[in-house]
Write a protein that holds these residues in place. Structure first.
Motif, PDB file in Angstrom:
ATOM      1  N   PRO A 183       0.781  -1.134  -0.192  1.00 14.03           N
ATOM      2  CA  PRO A 183       0.415  -0.063   0.097  1.00 14.03           C
ATOM      3  C   PRO A 183       0.844   1.199   0.221  1.00 14.03           C
ATOM      4  N   LEU A 184       1.376   1.502  -1.071  1.00 16.18           N
ATOM      5  CA  LEU A 184       2.094   3.093  -1.289  1.00 16.18           C
ATOM      6  C   LEU A 184       1.084   4.114  -1.750  1.00 16.18           C
ATOM      7  N   SER A 185       1.464   5.282  -1.075  1.00 11.63           N
ATOM      8  CA  SER A 185       0.591   6.490  -1.451  1.00 11.63           C
ATOM      9  C   SER A 185       0.277   6.830  -2.737  1.00 11.63           C
ATOM     10  N   GLU A 186       1.192   6.809  -3.632  1.00  8.79           N
ATOM     11  CA  GLU A 186       0.950   6.981  -5.021  1.00  8.79           C
ATOM     12  C   GLU A 186      -0.098   6.461  -5.625  1.00  8.79           C
ATOM     13  N   VAL A 187      -0.672   5.100  -5.288  1.00  7.90           N
ATOM     14  CA  VAL A 187      -1.901   4.725  -5.632  1.00  7.90           C
ATOM     15  C   VAL A 187      -3.010   5.657  -5.536  1.00  7.90           C
ATOM     16  N   VAL A 188      -2.855   6.320  -4.437  1.00 10.35           N
ATOM     17  CA  VAL A 188      -3.964   7.611  -3.972  1.00 10.35           C
ATOM     18  C   VAL A 188      -3.791   8.782  -4.773  1.00 10.35           C
ATOM     19  N   THR A 189      -2.503   9.234  -4.714  1.00  6.52           N
ATOM     20  CA  THR A 189      -2.323  10.734  -5.429  1.00  6.52           C
ATOM     21  C   THR A 189      -2.442  10.646  -6.864  1.00  6.52           C
ATOM     22  N   ILE A 190      -1.950   9.591  -7.593  1.00  2.69           N
ATOM     23  CA  ILE A 190      -1.742   9.679  -9.168  1.00  2.69           C
ATOM     24  C   ILE A 190      -2.905  10.066  -9.912  1.00  2.69           C
ATOM     25  N   PRO A 191      -3.834   9.058  -9.592  1.00  3.22           N
ATOM     26  CA  PRO A 191      -5.364   9.197 -10.373  1.00  3.22           C
ATOM     27  C   PRO A 191      -5.770  10.559 -10.106  1.00  3.22           C
TER      28      PRO A 191
END
Length: 356
Positions: free
Chosen positions: A222-230
Motif C-alpha cells: 500500500p504505497l501512497s502513489e496509488v492515492v495521489t496519481i489518479p
C-alpha cells in the motif's frame, strides 16, 4: 517565514529540524513531551546554528493546544506517526490555525483519508494540504505527471519501490507498519476504473530493474502513489509494489517492547550506504510503454529535504487551496530539478512495448 514541526523530537522530526536550520528557516518545535523538545532544540541549535528555536507542548487529543501551537506559523510539517491514528488531529488543527500542511506519512489509507476528509475544510480556510511529502510518493507522483505529458491515454501505471542498505527502519516507521499491518499484508488499495478498491489481485508479480539481467519478485504494497496519481492523471488502473524480499521482513513478529528496544533509527553512516530505486511504469491504451526511474540515497534524509521544500514553497508561493497531490501543488520539473543536488536523479524512457 515560520514553519512548525509536529513530532519535532522524533527521528524524522529531528532530520527536518536540521534541514530547516541548514536553510536558515525560522521554526517552531511542537510535540507531546517538553523535555524531549528541549533536547531536540538544543541538538539542532548546537549542531546547525538554529539558535533558540521556539517550543510548544501539545498532544493530539487537545485540539485547542494544537491550534495555539501552530497559530502564527505559515506552514506545518507533521512527522509524528503512526499517522493513521494521530495524523487527522494535526491536519485539523493546522487548517484551523490557517497554516498550510505537509506530512512525511507513508500510510496509504491515511493519505486517502486526508483527501476524503479535509478537502472542503482546507478550501474554505484558503490553505493547502499535501500529505505524503516523502522520499517515495513525492518524486513518484511528480514523475508520473511527466510521463502522462509524454504519452496520452494511459491505461495502467505500476509503481515499484526497491531499497537496499541503510541500516533498517526507524522505530516510528515500524510503529506505523504495525498499526497498518493488515493493510500491508493484504496489499492495500488499487485504483480501478474510477475508484479505489481493496483485495484486487496484482497484475504484476515481477519487475525488471534497469540493467538487471532478470526480473525481481515483487508483492503488492500500500504505497501512497496509488492515492495521489489518479487525482491528476486520467488512468484506468494503478497498483504499487515493493521488493518481495523486503516485504518478507515484516513477517517477523513486532511488539511494542521489541520496537522500543531497537535504535531510534539508522545511523548517519548507515544512511550514507542506502540506495533506492523507484520505478513508475505506464502503459498507454495502444500498448506503448514509458518508464520513469528515480534514484537516490538516504530515504529519511531526502524525506526531510522534500518536506521542508514542500512547506517552503507553499508558504512562499502558495497553491490551490484544498488537499492536493504533489504534482498538483508543485511544478514537477522544477521540484525534481531542485532535488538533483541532494542526490536524486531521474530519467524517462519511452519504448514501443510494455515494460514487464
Amino acid at each position: 517565514m515560520k514553519i512548525a514541526v509536529y513530532g519535532a523530537s522524533g527521528y524524522q522530526g529531528k532530520l527536518v529540524l536540521a534541514e530547516l536550520a541548514r536553510r536558515d528557516i525560522d521554526m517552531r518545535l511542537v510535540g507531546r513531551n517538553a523535555t524531549r523538545l528541549l533536547e531536540a532544540a538544543t541538538t539542532v541549535g548546537t549542531a546547525a546554528g538554529a539558535g533558540a528555536a521556539q517550543q510548544r507542548v501539545a498532544d493530539t487529543d487537545d485540539h485547542d493546544a494544537l491550534v495555539a501551537a501552530f497559530r502564527g506559523c505559515d506552514a506545518v510539517i507533521n512527522c509524528a506517526g503512526p499517522f493513521t491514528s494521530s495524523g487527522p488531529a494535526v491536519v485539523r488543527a493546522a487548517i484551523a490555525a490557517g497554516c498550510h500542511y505537509v506530512d512525511t506519512a507513508g500510510e496509504q489509507l491515511y493519505t486517502k483519508a486526508v483527501f476524503d476528509t479535509f478537502t472542503g475544510d482546507a478550501q474554505r480556510a484558503g490553505v493547502t494540504v499535501v500529505p505524503a511529502a516523502n522520499d517515495g510518493c513525492a518524486p513518484g507522483d511528480l514523475i508520473a505527471h511527466l510521463l502522462a505529458e509524454r504519452v496520452r491515454s494511459i491505461e495502467e501505471i505500476s509503481v515499484s519501490h526497491f531499497v537496499t542498505g541503510g541500516g533498517g527502519f526507524s522505530r516510528g516507521s515500524l510503529r506505523s507498519a504495525v498499526e497498518t499491518i493488515d493493510a500491508i499484508k493484504a496489499g492495500g488499495l488499487s485504483y480501478d476504473d474510477g475508484g479505489w478498491r481493496s483485495g484486487t489481485p496484482a497484475r504484476h508479480t515481477t519487475v525488471t530493474l534497469p540493467d538487471a539481467p532478470r526480473p525481481t519478485d515483487v508483492v503488492k504494497c500500500p504505497l501512497s502513489e496509488v492515492v495521489t496519481i489518479p487525482r491528476h492523471i486520467p488512468v484506468r488502473h494503478v497498483e504499487s509494489h515493493v521488493d518481495a524480499a523486503v516485504a518478507a521482513q515484516l513477517d517477523a513478529p513486532l511488539t511494542p517492547g521489541i520496537i522500543d528496544s531497537l535504535p531510534e533509527g539508522p545511523t548517519e553512516a548507515d544512511r550514507r550506504t542506502q540506495r533506492f530505486t523507484y520505478l513508475i511504469d505506464a502503459v498507454s491504451r495502444d500498448g506503448q510503454s514509458i518508464r520513469g526511474v528515480v534514484r537516490g540515497h538516504d530515504t529519511y534524509g531526502i524525506t526531510a529535504v522534500i518536506a521542508v521544500e514542500a512547506a517552503r514553497r507553499l508558504a512562499a508561493d502558495g497553491a490551490e487551496p484544498g488537499v492536493l497531490a504533489p504534482a498538483q501543488a508543485f511544478d514537477p520539473t522544477s521540484f525534481l530539478t531542485f532535488l538533483a543536488p541532494h542526490g536524486i536523479s531521474w530519467t524517462i524512457t519511452v519504448s514501443d512495448t510494455p515494460t514487464t
